[in-house]
Scaffold this motif. Structure first.
Motif, PDB file in Angstrom:
ATOM      1  N   LEU A  64       1.521  -1.034   0.073  1.00 14.40           N
ATOM      2  CA  LEU A  64      -0.155  -0.064  -0.256  1.00 14.40           C
ATOM      3  C   LEU A  64       0.988   0.787  -0.354  1.00 14.40           C
ATOM      4  O   LEU A  64       0.520   2.367  -0.856  1.00 14.40           O
ATOM      5  CB  LEU A  64      -1.141  -0.361   1.824  1.00 14.40           C
ATOM      6  N   GLN A  65       2.414   0.771   0.899  1.00 14.41           N
ATOM      7  CA  GLN A  65       2.797   2.595   0.458  1.00 14.41           C
ATOM      8  C   GLN A  65       3.537   2.194  -0.324  1.00 14.41           C
ATOM      9  O   GLN A  65       3.666   3.782  -0.745  1.00 14.41           O
ATOM     10  CB  GLN A  65       4.212   1.873   2.067  1.00 14.41           C
ATOM     11  N   LEU A  66       3.874   1.653  -1.507  1.00 17.51           N
ATOM     12  CA  LEU A  66       4.691   1.528  -2.487  1.00 17.51           C
ATOM     13  C   LEU A  66       3.700   2.163  -3.603  1.00 17.51           C
ATOM     14  O   LEU A  66       3.811   3.279  -4.303  1.00 17.51           O
ATOM     15  CB  LEU A  66       5.021   0.719  -3.062  1.00 17.51           C
ATOM     16  N   MET A  67       2.451   1.399  -3.650  1.00 20.56           N
ATOM     17  CA  MET A  67       1.898   2.211  -4.431  1.00 20.56           C
ATOM     18  C   MET A  67       1.259   3.780  -4.186  1.00 20.56           C
ATOM     19  O   MET A  67       0.881   4.449  -4.932  1.00 20.56           O
ATOM     20  CB  MET A  67      -0.254   1.895  -4.115  1.00 20.56           C
ATOM     21  N   GLN A  68       1.270   4.490  -2.631  1.00 19.75           N
ATOM     22  CA  GLN A  68       0.663   5.768  -2.717  1.00 19.75           C
ATOM     23  C   GLN A  68       1.862   6.513  -2.910  1.00 19.75           C
ATOM     24  O   GLN A  68       2.143   7.782  -3.790  1.00 19.75           O
ATOM     25  CB  GLN A  68       1.245   5.805  -1.404  1.00 19.75           C
ATOM     26  N   GLN A  69       3.558   5.685  -3.003  1.00 13.38           N
ATOM     27  CA  GLN A  69       4.520   6.670  -2.815  1.00 13.38           C
ATOM     28  C   GLN A  69       4.489   6.561  -4.725  1.00 13.38           C
ATOM     29  O   GLN A  69       4.738   7.758  -5.219  1.00 13.38           O
ATOM     30  CB  GLN A  69       6.068   5.927  -2.886  1.00 13.38           C
ATOM     31  N   ALA A 179       4.297   4.221   8.279  1.00 13.84           N
ATOM     32  CA  ALA A 179       5.236   5.620   8.588  1.00 13.84           C
ATOM     33  C   ALA A 179       3.989   6.199   8.897  1.00 13.84           C
ATOM     34  O   ALA A 179       3.265   6.014   8.981  1.00 13.84           O
ATOM     35  CB  ALA A 179       5.612   6.188   6.926  1.00 13.84           C
ATOM     36  N   PRO A 180       4.685   7.478   9.710  1.00  7.71           N
ATOM     37  CA  PRO A 180       4.202   8.594  10.295  1.00  7.71           C
ATOM     38  C   PRO A 180       2.686   9.527   9.519  1.00  7.71           C
ATOM     39  O   PRO A 180       1.264   9.768   9.219  1.00  7.71           O
ATOM     40  CB  PRO A 180       4.654   9.447  10.747  1.00  7.71           C
ATOM     41  N   SER A 181       4.174   9.636   7.566  1.00 10.94           N
ATOM     42  CA  SER A 181       3.034   9.768   7.146  1.00 10.94           C
ATOM     43  C   SER A 181       1.998   9.075   6.037  1.00 10.94           C
ATOM     44  O   SER A 181       0.854  10.260   5.720  1.00 10.94           O
ATOM     45  CB  SER A 181       4.211  10.412   5.787  1.00 10.94           C
ATOM     46  N   THR A 182       2.133   7.363   6.638  1.00 10.31           N
ATOM     47  CA  THR A 182       1.062   7.202   6.073  1.00 10.31           C
ATOM     48  C   THR A 182       0.028   6.942   6.815  1.00 10.31           C
ATOM     49  O   THR A 182      -1.929   7.506   6.523  1.00 10.31           O
ATOM     50  CB  THR A 182       1.373   5.662   6.087  1.00 10.31           C
TER      51      THR A 182
END
Length: 214
Positions: A64-69, A179-182
């Protein structure tokens, strides 16, 4: 126009199988196959794909984090997600990352091709099973048969519970190993979906919907 496609999945055999099929289509050009986020980022820099096809699954925070980035760092580069999870929570969670398209692994290869082509054109695409699931969800919510919390993804519900329990964004990040940003992205999505903006209001919402114990 030939669509430049980068495949990213922890399951190499699946990626290679999809890549083999993509190569049989004249409008598709497979520019790389990756099995981890770091390699995916590197290939994006060197190969400049039009579409990044990413495999993910339930509770895959890294996916999910990869897709967001991918979606935030290069908006012109479209993300297509394929997953074995076709419940509404997973679909919403994936789309909230900024992905243009979602395809279940139970879908036909034709639907996957349609998703890639739609995303390359800047259009949103849901496979038939996902579209049916989402339509059923919204019908229930509009008719009052389903709780409003059903509009939240699984990770968003987890974040909301921890917010209601008084945890800070940093503490939530440590607890969920993200990550806090997530966490902040999930917080904004929660507020947008349920129309509440204060922590006290979010807490009352969580209590009313029996998401936390009192």
């Amino acid at each position: 126009m030939c669509i430049r496609v980068l495949l990213s999945s922890k399951h190499t055999v699946i990626s290679e199988g999809i890549a083999a099929i993509l190569r049989t289509h004249q409008d598709m050009n497979v520019v790389g196959v990756s099995d981890n986020g770091q390699q995916t980022h590197a290939l994006c820099q060197t190969e400049d794909p039009d579409v990044v096809l990413i495999g993910t699954q339930a509770n895959d925070g890294q996916g999910l984090q990869l897709m967001q980035q991918m979606a935030s760092e290069h908006p012109a580069r479209s993300v297509v997600a394929f997953s074995s999870d076709s419940d509404r929570h997973s679909i919403i969670e994936i789309l909230d990352t900024g992905a243009k398209a979602y395809v279940s692994t139970t879908s036909s290869i034709d639907e996957l091709m349609s998703a890639v082509r739609a995303a390359a054109s800047g259009r949103v695409y849901l496979c038939q099973s996902a579209a049916s699931e989402m339509m059923d969800c919204f019908r229930k919510v509009r008719s009052g048969d389903g709780p409003a919390k059903s509009l939240l993804g699984t990770r968003e519900e987890q974040v909301l519970r921890l917010i209601a329990d008084g945890y800070s964004s940093k503490e939530i990040a440590r607890s969920l190993l993200i990550a806090p940003s997530t966490v902040e992205v999930h917080r904004r999505n929660i507020m947008r979906k349920i129309g509440l903006h204060k922590v006290a209001d979010l807490t009352r919402y969580a209590i009313r919907n029996q998401m936390v114990a009192v």
